[in-house]
Every structure is written in structure tokens, then in C-alpha cells.
Design an enzyme around this catalytic site. Structure first.
Site, PDB file in Angstrom:
ATOM      1  N   VAL A 170      43.271  40.058  72.137  1.00  0.00           N
ATOM      2  CA  VAL A 170      42.867  41.451  72.265  1.00  0.00           C
ATOM      3  C   VAL A 170      43.999  42.344  71.764  1.00  0.00           C
ATOM      4  O   VAL A 170      45.159  42.134  72.097  1.00  0.00           O
ATOM      5  CB  VAL A 170      42.590  41.800  73.749  1.00  0.00           C
ATOM      6  CG1 VAL A 170      42.068  43.221  73.870  1.00  0.00           C
ATOM      7  CG2 VAL A 170      41.616  40.805  74.354  1.00  0.00           C
ATOM      8  N   CYS A 171      43.632  43.322  70.934  1.00  0.00           N
ATOM      9  CA  CYS A 171      44.658  44.253  70.466  1.00  0.00           C
ATOM     10  C   CYS A 171      44.669  45.490  71.354  1.00  0.00           C
ATOM     11  O   CYS A 171      43.868  46.399  71.186  1.00  0.00           O
ATOM     12  CB  CYS A 171      44.411  44.654  69.018  1.00  0.00           C
ATOM     13  SG  CYS A 171      45.754  45.667  68.381  1.00  0.00           S
ATOM     14  N   LEU A 172      45.540  45.471  72.338  1.00  0.00           N
ATOM     15  CA  LEU A 172      45.676  46.621  73.233  1.00  0.00           C
ATOM     16  C   LEU A 172      47.175  46.810  73.437  1.00  0.00           C
ATOM     17  O   LEU A 172      47.855  45.892  73.900  1.00  0.00           O
ATOM     18  CB  LEU A 172      44.956  46.325  74.559  1.00  0.00           C
ATOM     19  CG  LEU A 172      44.984  47.439  75.613  1.00  0.00           C
ATOM     20  CD1 LEU A 172      44.229  48.662  75.123  1.00  0.00           C
ATOM     21  CD2 LEU A 172      44.377  46.951  76.932  1.00  0.00           C
TER      22      LEU A 172
END
Lengths: 431, 534, 179
Positions: C104-106
Site C-alpha cells: 500500500v502506498c500511504l
């Protein structure tokens, strides 16, 4: 052959401690008032004091040598690592033939050979293998570690060991660390001064790059290396764990990263950078370790605390040696909301018949703590959690149970609540 | 040699492409600081340590481990029971009565098989007597003298000061918990100072290729994804150009202008979350802070002691002048021409951008930087200097932070009433420590006994200029030294000094990082260090 | 030995004994019991006694991912909160900021993590990804390109992927919420 007479039991010879004795025989202008010059302090130092050194790496080697020369005779050392070739530029108790051997054992043997009459007891393993009873035997603990996790554990363990009824349970902790030409050292008096956890937010965290940059818009060689280690390794190697000490694994990452760099026309992926990024390598040299070990961390503070020959460091020393020499000392403040040493704790004596629901009411009603919606747990299980719903439901049946069914006599309960700065710990007794 | 075979056996089971060699792996943690160039300087260094005290061997240990080329210990004494008790590089009672030079050399040499060593049992006095001895001493790169007797130290310091090419002298003095050290050198030039400051990106004075490219971009017609990935350098160059059109060709200057300029940058966003525009706003100061020649570098150009080709230079530059000064002079002439700036950096910081646009920008900078470096190379040739490409590159890369330090002879401070008078600062601790150690060494030389607080204080008074009071801290310091006896070489103080002095020696030899300027004093009772400017 | 104990005399001696609960454990207890989650997010503990490993289900009630139930695993190490929790998406989903391996790109899960942040911040951040997917910094580049170039196709791809269909050769998981 020398003509010196050597004492059979202590290994001491006439004149051995002349240098040290000069500062132990009489009190100086700034000596602690509690200092008892002369034989008493020497006897404590040489025959009674028992010191634990954690880590036999860069700092650890220096600390052990200094302690031994200072006259501490009973030293223990813990280290879980084995010797790597890259240790040899600073860990001066090890030789090329020792590569692969346990650091703790090698260091202990070397010190005992070099400094006669000193007993160094090694433990090749993790600090977490040992219990409170083990740590209780020492007068002082000195840490030369590079792991945040291990330091947090050690600091918390020593804070937890403090028993108000037993002065001996308070073990001063001296902690040192270095990075290149910079270093720091501090003295922690568990439960009295700020602990390691209090200063957790002061730590530099390792550089992390956005995962989308790594995946799509790499610009730096580091981005290519992280692509190889964070994204490609698990994808290609599946469940095989990445071992950053295995040259084959580093070799694989290096090749994958190089290919990616080439594809994106990025320069600068090298073996050394690959290893540096994935292992988060911190540059380290002998001289900085010697400064920190010699000055503060470690041994001078140990010596000052153990002998009261001078005021100990209060409590955080920093050194920057990149531009001239700059050092400063400050008092790092204890944090009220520190999960380890802050917060409140309470001895609570209750009836064996009191239910969980009743103890919660009791807590809410107490004027001195003013707690709202408390959640309770023991170190090993949850008693009652207010949220999230699943856990509330799962722990709800406990409300009608007796506290005594869930918590042993003298057992501990951690209470958290939005109205508390951090947590409250209860020690439960039954009447 | 068996060690070498062992290490091969342990570490070469796997041969993997690209894996560094043994030596690189051994020195990995330090090569990350001073790189191959620093390491090679260390390996060419020859160190002399006068006497094998606990402090001396601690210093040497921290130089042998990182791999200096050679060390010699000069010490005529035999190991005493006291030495055997406080020195880690002696083998306890087994060493008592043996040559201290030989024992310490043997045990230090074990630390690193790549280091050459020699034990010399002559006395310094004997060496200083003869011409051959004096020449012998000058063959070292650097000499370390710990607690050397005053008369000898003064003679040695003067001998080494006579000729600027003589070895650097590091004077170390300690007593109990107190210590100081000083580096005697004429001149020390540093190209790679590892400065925290970063060179200008010249956004306010964009080079033609940068300006052209920035102006060729059409932000409004850009694909939204590309728009969110334009490097902030282009955004700023363009925004500044536009601003100058409506502001008499001037960058934003008043506070209100700067605010308006920043707002205009943010107004170009397509979407709220375009971080590249946020970066441009944060870096907007680069448009109004004028890129010029930093004042520290200008001062170097004007230094009369620096060889220069300028018409009225006090020291003319000749082909024999050190390459550093040819480079510095070339740099001066470079900055005297339009646009009056240092050569462009080739290192771009990371910024929000897609790979393509970042690499393109990087290439623009690299190309221009190489062109300007070539200009410098030609300028160096004009004065007859010879500089290799690696040094030239290093110099251009660090042009914003090169340094020239000038030192003084050891002892000048104590001899000069004016200097000492100026050194009396209100806190006074560094001076107290220095005076206490100076007085102690005077008294020891005069063989005055008993050694009392009064005697040391009286001696210190005679060193101080007339009418100057001893510093506030004096009583504590002198009391400490007296009680904690003048001859105590404590293991912890020795370890601390061993680290401190070795750090400085490494900085001097590698010509990287910045060494101390003056006397570094330390009080280990209070875990304190302080500098006394010479 | 320095008389450290004497320094303690002014303190409330009776009240200082500390529990053996680790700092990470206390912090997680605090984070979890103070979670303030909307109806669209639910935690599930496979073993309610283990607070360090659980899943989070997000069921967006608006936006293009409405109707789906998205599951994330949370793994908290003993070095929490020095290290952020490790979060992965357990299903193969069509989303510009989630790759096919579940990464996840967070930002707050990596480069912008700080110990003052907590589990609530992470969960809110995850939910936001379903309301406002970001095509500019993608992990699933195909999805991102579709989203910025051809929004309608993207939305229909999202809907189709959530039913478990294949898009451009990738088989996605059926994530439709069971009501």
C-alpha cells in the site's frame, strides 16, 4: 622474568593501581560528599562491584578494556552476534582468525588474558533470554548497543525492576552510541531520571522512501536498491527471508538493483551502497567509540557512580567531531506520559470477591485519578477493553468475573484511558 | 601470515560478482566516512609516538585499527609495575622490566597486519642532539607527544616549526581527570570538509540550457500526471522569469513580494496534492537569495599568505606551489568573470519528479558542471599548476566549502602576554585547565616539591600577564589536579584522549573534515570539553 | 556505590513499582481502546488475546469503491511505535495505490511515520485511499493511467474488478460486501 610479587588470589602486584589510587585516596574539591576515600572504595571497586556490559561490539570492546584496567574484577558481557570481517577496523579484541566466533566469548577471553585477575563471564545470546533475577545481581549496567529495540527492552526492564522497598533493585544504566565522528552517552537512573523510552522521539529514523517512488519514479540509486529489497525480493523469493548478512542475498539485490538502475539511466548503484541501504549501515570508527566509552558512557561514569569519586553525568552528553570538537551536556527531562517510567501507579488492596465491573467503578469514582472508561489488561491477557467492539464483546464476560480469578496476588494490571496521559499501572493485593 | 589465510578461508566461501575485496570489507565502516582517498592518505602516513604511556598507546590503537601505514614508538624506558597496571598494550606483570617501546609496539602491531611498526629504544634527547637524529624525526608525517617534559617539548616544537614541511606535532597533556591537546601546523588545506552546507543550484542565475528548457515547458497543456512531476527547479526558474518581466527584471525582495511570489507558485497547481509545487514554494528563497561567492571563500582569495597570481599578491603563485593553491587561484579568476559565481555543482538533491524529468535535469547540471570544470582546468594550466582529474573534480564539487587553516607554534600562547590576556574569558575553564597543565609541567621541570596547590597557583600567576587574575574556575581545577595527582594517567582519560586525538590525527592526515583550531581542553569530572583559541 | 537511593526519598515511594507489560503492548492497548472508527471500518482479531496481529475491513459507503469490503492485515512489532505497523492488503484489488502483492502506498506507513501517530491515523489514511485514489503516485501503474486518462473506463474497471473479473490479464478478487 619479572621480580614483581603477585598476590595469588587477586592477581594484583605492588603498584598496579597507583594511577587509579591517586584519585581514590583523597577527596577532590568536587567529589560527592558521600565519597569515602581510601580502602573502602577500593574494596568496593575491586572485590564487590559486579558490572554488566551489554554488547561486545565497537563500544563493548572499549568498555570492557576500560573497566578491566580501572579495577573492576567481576564483569559480565552479553552479545548475540558473531564476529564479521567488517568489525575488525574497530573491535580491537578480535583478530582475523576470530571471524565467525561469538563476540561475547572472544572478548571475555581476550580481556582475561590481557588483564590478569579480572573475571569476565560471557553470555552468547539475547538480553531477552535473561530474567529480572539475573539482572538483579549487578550493581550497574552499561549498554553499547546499536539496536533501538534492545535498548528499549533493557531500559524498560531496569525501570520495571525498581522496587520501592529494596534500594538494591535500582540499577543505574549507562548507555552510549556512536555514528561516524559523532557520539552520545547518557546516564539513566531508572524511575528517577528520564529513561530510554522518554527520548524515543529524539531518535533519527532511518531514511525511508515513498513506496510509489520506488515502484514508479526512481531517481536515486537508493530507490533502485529499495525496489529490489522491498518489492522484488518478496515477489520473486516468496517466503524466503532476506538475510542481509548473506553475501548471496546482497549479491542478488545488487544485481536486481543494477539492472533497474540501468533501465532508468540512474548512476551509482554499487555493492557497498546496496549493503549500506538494506542493512542501514552506520559508519563506525574506533576513535569515536573510544571517546564515548572512555568519557562518558561508559567507564568514567561507571567509575564515578561506583566510587562516588565525582558527580555523575546529568544526564545526556553529545559529541560532534566533524568540525573541530564540540560537545555539550544537558538534562533530558523525564516525560510524564512515558509508557515506561511515566504515568501513575497504584497499589490497590481489594476484596477477593470484587468483580471486574466493581473495580472499574472503583477506579472511575476515585477522586485522585479521575479516570474515564478505563480499559484493563494484565501483561499476558486482556481483562476488559472498552473498544474496539469485537474486543469489548470478547472481554465483556469478564465484567462479572472476580478480579481474583484473573489476576494473581501482587499481579499487575495496565489501565489505559483517554483521560490518562498514558497509562496507569495497578498492583493488586487481596485482603 | 596464517591470519591472512584464515580470513580468506572464512570469508571467501562464496565468490559473488561485484562483491568488494577483503580490504574494502575490513574497512567498510570507515570508507563510508572518508572514502578511498582518505584511506590511501592514512596508508601513506608514518606516525611517531614519543613514549608508550597509556594515553600514547590508546591514541595509536585508534590509528592502527583504521590502517595507518607505519608507526614508531620512541621510548627508552622499561615497563614499571605502574605501567603494567594502566596500559592495555602491555601484558600485565609479564611485561614488567621489559622495553616499553618493544612491548607496546608488539601488542599494537597485532591489531592490524597491514600496518608496519618499529620500536625505538633511544631517548628523544639523544635524537635531538644529532643532525641525523633531527633529520630522522622529520621523516615522519605526524608526531604525537604525550606528557613530554617541558624542555624537550619546547625544543622539539621549535625544531619542527623551523621548516613548514616538517611533520605536524600533536601535543597531549593530561593529569587525572584533566586533559588538553594541541596541533602544531603551519598550514592545513582541506578540499573535502564534509560541510553541511549545500552548493547553490543557481536558480536565480540559470545557465542557458536550464533557462531554455524551463521556458520551453508549457505547464497549462501538460498531462496532469506530468504536471505533478515537474521538478521544482523548472517551476522556480520559470516563475522567476515571469516575475522579473513585470518587476523591472528584479526578483521578489520585499516581504509582500515574496509572499505574492509564493502564492503565484501555488496558484499554478492543477490539484491540491501536487507536492512538487509545495516543494517549489518551500524552496522559493532560492530565487531571491543571490548566488555569489560565499564570504569565507572570498576571504581565502584575499588571504595574503595564500599564494596567488594576483598582481599585488604577497606570495606569488609559482608552478611549485601546492596544487590546492593553483586550484584556489583558478577559482578566484573564475569567479571574477560573469556571472561571478562558483562553478556549478553536479549533484542535484532529490526532488519530487518522475524519473525522466529528474534524469534530464540531472544531465543538464552535469553537462554544465563539466564545462565549468574544464574552464577551471584551463585556468590552472595558465599558472603552470599540475592537478590530476580526481582532485580537480573533488575541488569543483566542494568549491563552496574548501578551507585553509593556519596554525601557530606550540608554546606561543604561554609566551605571549597579549595572547594570554585575550584568552581570559569569563567562564575561564579552558584557560584554567591549560594554565594548570602548563604550571604543572613547569614545576615538574624545575623539580619543585612538594607539589602544593599554592606552588601550582604561584607558577600559573607567573605565566599570566601582570595584572591578570586567574580565571574563576581556577580553584576547582587546580584542586582537582593536585588531589587527583599530577601523574595519574587514568585508563578512562587515556581512552578518551586516545579517541579524541586519533580523530584529529585522522582529520589532519586525510585532509577531510575540520580539525580543532586551538587548544582542546577536557574535564572528565564534568564530562566537558572546551576550546581555548590560540 | 553512589547513594542513588537517597535521591529518591522525596518521591512517593509506594507508588512506583512498574508492571512488566512492554511499552509497545501498552501503547497498542491505548491505541486500540481509543480507536474512533466510523461504521465503515471494522477490526477483527483472529485471536482476541493477541493485540499485535489483526485485520481491518473497510467498506466504503461512498465513492467508486462503494460496495466493496477491503481487508488489510496489521502486524505490529515489539518496536512499535518507533517502527510503523506493517500493513498489507489481503486481496488482489484494482487500485492505483495498492499493488498486486498487497503493498500500500500511504506516506504515514513509511517515510512520514512518527511515533506520535497512532493506529487510528493509519486506518483513517487507508480509508481515504478508497475515497480519493491518487493516480499521480501509483503502485498499480495500469490502473493509474486508466484513472487519469480515461476515468469512465477506470470506474467500470473498478466495478468489474470488485466482482472478481479479469482486467488486462490480471484476475482480481471478488470483494463485494456480503450484506
Amino acid at each position: 622474568m619479572s621480580q614483581t610479587t603477585v598476590d595469588a588470589t587477586s592477581g594484583d602486584w605492588e603498584g598496579r593501581y597507583d594511577h587509579i589510587d591517586q584519585v581514590l585516596n583523597t577527596a577532590g574539591p568536587r567529589t560527592d560528599p558521600g565519597f569515602l576515600a581510601g580502602d573502602g572504595v577500593k574494596d568496593f571497586l575491586r572485590n564487590q562491584a559486579k558490572i554488566l556490559v551489554i554488547g561486545a561490539g565497537g563500544l563493548g570492546c572499549e568498555i570492557l578494556a576500560n573497566l578491566a584496567l580501572t579495577g573492576f574484577k567481576d564483569i559480565h558481557v552479553i552479545d548475540m552476534d558473531t564476529i564479521d570481517i567488517s568489525n575488525l577496523n574497530r573491535q580491537f579484541l578480535f583478530r582475523p582468525k576470530d571471524v565467525g566466533k561469538p563476540k561475547a566469548t572472544c572478548a571475555a577471553e581476550f580481556i582475561m588474558n590481557r588483564v590478569p585477575g579480572v573475571k569476565v563471564t560471557p553470555y552468547f545470546g539475547k538480553i531477552q533470554d535473561k530474567d529480572e533475577e539475573y539482572y538483579m545481581q549487578f550493581n550497574l549496567v552499561i549498554c553499547g548497543l546499536d539496536s533501538v529495540e534492545a535498548r528499549r527492552w533493557m531500559s524498560a526492564t531496569l525501570v520495571n525492576m525498581v522496587d520501592p522497598e529494596n534500594p538494591e533493585s535500582l540499577k543505574p544504566l549507562i548507555d552510549g552510541g556512536t555514528e561516524g565522528f559523532k557520539g552520545q552517552a547518557r546516564v539513566i537512573l531508572p524511575s528517577i531520571t528520564s529513561c530510554y523510552e522518554c527520548s524515543l522521539d529524539m531518535l533519527n529514523k532511518p531514511t525511508a522512501f515513498p513506496i510509489c517512488t520506488i515502484a514508479n519514479t526512481p531517481r536515486l540509486p537508493e530507490h533502485c536498491i529499495e525496489w529490489a529489497s522491498v518489492l522484488e525480493w518478496p515477489k520473486v523469493q516468496g517466503d524466503k527471508k532476506l538475510d542481509t548478512d548473506d553475501p548471496e542475498h546482497i549479491g542478488w539485490l545488487y544485481q536486481v538493483a543494477s539492472a533497474r538502475a540501468k533501465e532508468f539511466k540512474i548512476e551509482g548503484v554499487t555493492w557497498s551502497l546496496t549493503q549500506g541501504v538494506v542493512k542501514n549501515i552506520i559508519p563506525a570508527i574506533a576513535s569515536t567509540n573510544a571517546i564515548i566509552a572512555g568519557m562518558s558512557a561508559c567507564c568514567n561514569e561507571a567509575f564515578k557512580i561506583a566510587t562516588s569519586s565525582a558527580a555523575y553525568l546529568n544526564n545526556y552528553f553529545m559529541l560532534i567531531g566533524t568540525e573541530g570538537v564540540y560537545s555539550y551536556t544537558f538534562e533530558h527531562e523525564k516525560r510524564d506520559d512515558c509508557p515506561v517510567c511515566g504515568g501513575e501507579s497504584l497499589d490497590l488492596t481489594i476484596s477477593k470477591d470484587l468483580t471486574v465491573e466493581q473495580i472499574i467503578e472503583l477506579l472511575v469514582e476515585r477522586q485522585d485519578i479521575q479516570i474515564k472508561k478505563p480499559s484493563l489488561a494484565t501483561p499476558t491477557s486482556q481483562i476488559y477493553l472498552q473498544a474496539p467492539p469485537q474486543l469489548e464483546q470478547a472481554t465483556r464476560p469478564n465484567l462479572s468475573k472476580k478480579v481474583s480469578e484473573l489476576v494473581a496476588e501482587d499481579g499487575e494490571v495496565t489501565v489505559t484511558s483517554t483521560s490518562l496521559p498514558f497509562s496507569l499501572s495497578l498492583r493488586i493485593h487481596y485482603n | 601470515m596464517t591470519d591472512v589465510q584464515d580470513i580468506e578461508a572464512v570469508t571467501t566461501q562464496v565468490k559473488i560478482d561485484g562483491q568488494p575485496d577483503q580490504k574494502t570489507r575490513k574497512y567498510d565502516r570507515q570508507l563510508r566516512l572518508w572514502a578511498a582517498s582518505g584511506q590511501s592518505a592514512l596508508e601513506n602516513a608514518r606516525i611517531l609516538a614519543i613514549s608508550a604511556t597509556a594515553t600514547s598507546t590508546s591514541i595509536l590503537k585508534n590509528l592502527v585499527l583504521p590502517g595507518i601505514g607505519h608507526f614508531t614508538i620512541l621510548d627508552p624506558q622499561q615497563v614499571t609495575p605502574q605501567d603494567a597496571g594502566n596500559n592495555f598494550f602491555l601484558e600485565g606483570q609479564n611485561s614488567i622490566g621489559k622495553s616499553r617501546a618493544k612491548e607496546a609496539t608488539r601488542l599494537l602491531a597485532e591489531l592490524n597486519e597491514d600496518v608496519n611498526s618499529a620500536a625505538d629504544e633511544r631517548s628523544l634527547e639523544e635524537i635531538l642532539e644529532s643532525e641525523t637524529g633531527r633529520e630522522w624525526i622529520k621523516e615522519f608525517t605526524l608526531i604525537i607527544a604525550h606528557n613530554l617534559e617541558k624542555g624537550l617539548l619546547d625544543r622539539l616544537a621549535k625544531l619542527l616549526w623551523e621548516d613548514a614541511k616538517s611533520p605536524t606535532l600533536v601535543v597531549v597533556r593530561s593529569a587525572g581527570f584533566l586533559a588538553e591537546f594541541y596541533i602544531q601546523f603551519h598550514e592545513h588545506t582541506i578540499i573535502d570538509s564534509h560541510s553541511d552546507s549545500t552548493p547553490s543550484l543557481r536558480i536565480d542565475k540559470p545557465f542557458p540550457a536550464l533557462l531554455d528548457y524551463a521556458l520551453s515547458l508549457d505547464f497549462d497543456k501538460m498531462d496532469p500526471t506530468d504536471h505533478g512531476h515537474v521538478p521544482y527547479v523548472y517551476i522556480l526558474v520559470r516563475a522567476l522569469e515571469e516575475w522579473k518581466k513585470t518587476h523591472d527584471g528584479k526578483p521578489p525582495q520585499a516581504y509582500s513580494d515574496k509572499k505574492a511570489f509564493k502564492a503565484s507558485i501555488l496558484s499554478k497547481k492543477f490539484k491540491q496534492d501536487e507536492e512538487n509545487f509545495d516543494e517549489a514554494e518551500a524552496q522559493a528563497y532560492r530565487t531571491w537569495s543571490v548566488t555569489g561567492v560565499p564570504s569565507e571563500i572570498q576571504a581565502l582569495f584575499k588571504d595574503p599568505l595564500s599564494p596567488s597570481s594576483a598582481a599585488n599578491a604577497a606570495t606569488p603563485l609559482t608552478p611549485d606551489s601546492p596544487p590546492f593553491f593553483h586550484l584556489l587561484d583558478a577559482l578566484r579568476r573564475f569567479t571574477e568573470k560573469e556571472p561571478f559565481v562558483l562553478p556549478l555543482t553536479s549533484t542535484l538533491p532529490d526532488m519530487k519528479a518522475n524519473t525522466e524529468s529528474y534524469i534530464h535535469l540531472q544531465k543538464l547540471y552535469k553537462k554544465r558542471s563539466e564545462e565549468e570544470r574544464d574552464v577551471i582546468r584551463e585556468l590552472v594550466k595558465e599558472t603552470g599548476g599540475e592537478v590530476d582529474d580526481a582532485t580537480l573534480d573533488l575541488f569543483v564539487r566542494n568549491a563552496h566549502a574548501v578551507k585553509v587553516m593556519r596554525g601557530k607554534r606550540w608554546g606561543v600562547l604561554d609566551e605571549s602576554e597579549e595572547a594570554l590576556g585575550n584568552a581570559v574569558d569569563p567562564s575561564g575553564k579552558p584557560l584554567s585547565i591549560h594554565l594548570a597543565l602548563s604550571a604543572l609541567s613547569e614545576i615538574t621541570a624545575k623539580q619543585i616539591s612538594p607539589l602544593t596547590v599554592e606552588a601550582v597557583t604561584k607558577e600559573a600567576q607567573t605565566i599570566l600577564p601582570k595584572g591578570k587574575e586567574l580565571p574563576e574556575d581556577w580553584d576547582n581545577i587546580v584542586g582537582e589536579m593536585h588531589v587527583f595527582s599530577p601523574t595519574a594517567d587514568l585508563p578512562n582519560t587515556a581512552a578518551f584522549l586516545g579517541g579524541m586525538v586519533a580523530q584529529e590525527v585522522i582529520k589532519m592526515i586525510t585532509r577531510q573534515y575540520i580539525p580543532i583550531d586551538g587548544y582542546c581542553t577536557a574535564d572528565l569530572i564534568e564530562t566537558w570539553t572546551g576550546i581555548l583559541l590560540a | 556505590m553512589l547513594k542513588i537511593w537517597s535521591m529518591k526519598k522525596n518521591e512517593d515511594v509506594a507508588a512506583k513499582k512498574k508492571p512488566k507489560t512492554s511499552a509497545a503492548q501498552i501503547r497498542v492497548q491505548k491505541d486500540l481502546t481509543e480507536l474512533d472508527l466510523p461504521a465503515t471500518m471494522k477490526t477483527h482479531f483472529a485471536d482476541p488475546a493477541d493485540l499485535l496481529n489483526f485485520t481491518l475491513t473497510i467498506t466504503p459507503d461512498e465513492g467508486m469503491y462503494k460496495g466493496g469490503a477491503f481487508e488489510f492485515s496489521f502486524n505490529i512489532t515489539t518496536n512499535y511505535p518507533h517502527e510503523p505497523p506493517k500493513v498489507k492488503c489481503l486481496q488482489t484489488i484494482y487500485h492505483p495505490n495498492v499493488d498486486l502483492s498487497g503493498n500500500v502506498c500511504l506516506n504515514i506507513l513509511r517515510e512520514d511515520w512518527k511515533p506520535v501517530l497512532n493506529l487510528n491515523s493509519v486506518m483513517v489514511g487507508l480509508q481515504y485511499l478508497f475515497l480519493e485514489p491518487n493516480a499521480d503516485d501509483p503502485l498499480n501503474k495500469e490502473a493509474a493511467i486508466e484513472m487519469s486518462k480515461n476515468r469512465d473506463t477506470f470506474i467500470s474497471n473498478v466495478k468489474s474488478s470488485m466482482r472478481g473479473n479479469t482486467i488486462k490479464g490480471v484476475q482480481y478478487n471478488n470483494v463485494l460486501a456480503k450484506s
